[in-house]
Design a protein around this motif. Structure first.
Motif, short mmCIF file in Angstrom:
data_model
loop_
_atom_site.label_atom_id
_atom_site.label_comp_id
_atom_site.label_asym_id
_atom_site.label_seq_id
_atom_site.Cartn_x
_atom_site.Cartn_y
_atom_site.Cartn_z
N ARG A 159 0.84 -1.21 0.00
CA ARG A 159 0.00 0.00 0.00
C ARG A 159 0.87 1.24 0.00
NH1 ARG A 159 -1.95 -2.98 3.76
NH2 ARG A 159 -1.31 -1.65 5.49
N SER B 4 -2.12 4.52 5.52
CA SER B 4 -1.90 3.64 4.36
C SER B 4 -3.21 3.19 3.71
CB SER B 4 -1.05 2.42 4.75
OG SER B 4 -1.79 1.57 5.58
N ASN C 181 -5.15 6.13 -1.58
CA ASN C 181 -4.86 5.99 -3.00
C ASN C 181 -5.37 7.18 -3.80
OD1 ASN C 181 -3.93 4.60 -5.40
ND2 ASN C 181 -4.19 2.74 -4.22
N ILE D 297 -7.78 12.28 -4.40
CA ILE D 297 -7.20 11.17 -3.65
C ILE D 297 -8.15 10.78 -2.53
CG2 ILE D 297 -4.77 11.75 -4.14
CD1 ILE D 297 -6.08 12.63 -0.76
#
Ligand SMILES: Cc1cc2nc3c(=O)[nH]c(=O)nc-3n(C[C@H](O)[C@H](O)[C@H](O)COP(=O)(O)O)c2cc1C
Length: 264
Positions: free
Chosen positions: A69, A89, A92, A101
């Motif tokens: 990740r 984490s 993305n 994001i």
């Protein structure tokens, strides 16, 4: 446990892909490594009904299985001006048009300051962590008292942002200034209680260090040296890399059809 020292001289390189001779429709197992992979099936499967398992058991399993990740190193600031820095984490990119994001903050056992700050002020920065400041970044996951700044514990440097109040991390070669687009509660299906908050941020500004860019103006992974999170407290650096083409059905349909026929 005694470990070899970190190999600072290691340089990731491009190699052929794992099975460079692969043809359309070929089964997995034509290389020795792939054959060994297939043979692993003889040990059977463990299937888990998530509703029947304590969430505390799912956590280590999911964070070790959903890997590697990327890590968002998030800088935020409270309404009263208290600065915060923490790694996430569950992160993305979700869109490039608009540039957006996602980061997900767990509310258990406490609502994260990062989440509170983003919801109340609407601005934050996401900084990508490179190998040379991994330890500095990791320490910021500590829950410091209000009187102690995570910035000071980390030894990292604030750099002024353009579009948001929260500073970016100067040592990061790739930082994004973000504006809160959506904060979506992820609720327990049984109790309805919000357990996580999925934050979607609109990227207003990107700061990228020129020395990590290649001649095409994109980030060169060899220079960038991003880290990734694995399970428990394990992390990874880039190993060797490979490239794979994207195929077009129209250009390759005869050969693909042959592969399909072999599998009928
Ligand atoms: C590498 C790493 C990744 C993490 N990822 C997450 C995450 O995705 N979501 C989360 O809620 N906490 C995550 N944590 C824990 C938070 O960083 C930690 O709880 C931190 O103290 C939160 O800070 P805050 O309350 O100052 O916002 C992670 C910790 C580390 C070290």
């Amino acid at each position: 446990m005694s470990l070899p020292p970190f190999d600072a001289s290691f340089v990731p390189k491009y190699t052929e892909s794992p099975n460079a001779a692969w043809q359309y429709g070929d089964k997995v197992g034509s290389t020795a490594a792939a054959q060994e992979w297939v043979e692993g099936e003889k040990h059977g499967w463990t299937s888990i009904d998530t509703a029947a398992v304590e969430p505390s058991k799912l956590y280590p399993l999911m964070i070790s299985g959903i890997v590697p990740r990327p890590v968002a190193f998030v800088s935020s600031i409270s309404e009263t001006g208290i600065e915060n820095l923490a790694p996430f984490s569950f992160f993305n990119m979700v869109s490039f048009d608009p540039p957006a994001i996602m980061v997900s903050c767990t509310n258990k056992p406490r609502v994260k300051d990062t989440c509170h700050n983003i919801k109340t002020t609407g601005g934050f920065t996401v900084n990508i962590i490179s190998e040379p400041f991994m330890e500095n970044a990791n320490v910021t996951a500590v829950n410091t008292p209000e009187s102690v700044s995570e910035w000071d514990v980390s030894g990292l440097t604030r750099a002024e942002s353009i579009a948001v109040k929260a500073p970016r991390v100067k040592e990061s070669a790739f930082s994004m200034e973000c504006e809160l687009l959506e904060a979506h509660d992820i609720k327990s299906p049984t109790t309805g209680v919000s357990i996580n908050v999925l934050i979607i941020g609109l990227v207003k500004h990107i700061h990228v260090r020129n020395d990590v860019l290649n001649e095409r103006g994109v980030v060169d992974p060899v220079k960038f040296r991003p880290i990734a999170r694995l399970g428990d407290i394990s992390y990874a650096r880039l190993g060797d890399m490979f490239r794979l083409p994207r195929f077009s059905w129209d250009a390759e349909k005869e050969k693909m059809q042959e592969g399909v026929e072999r599998n009928r």
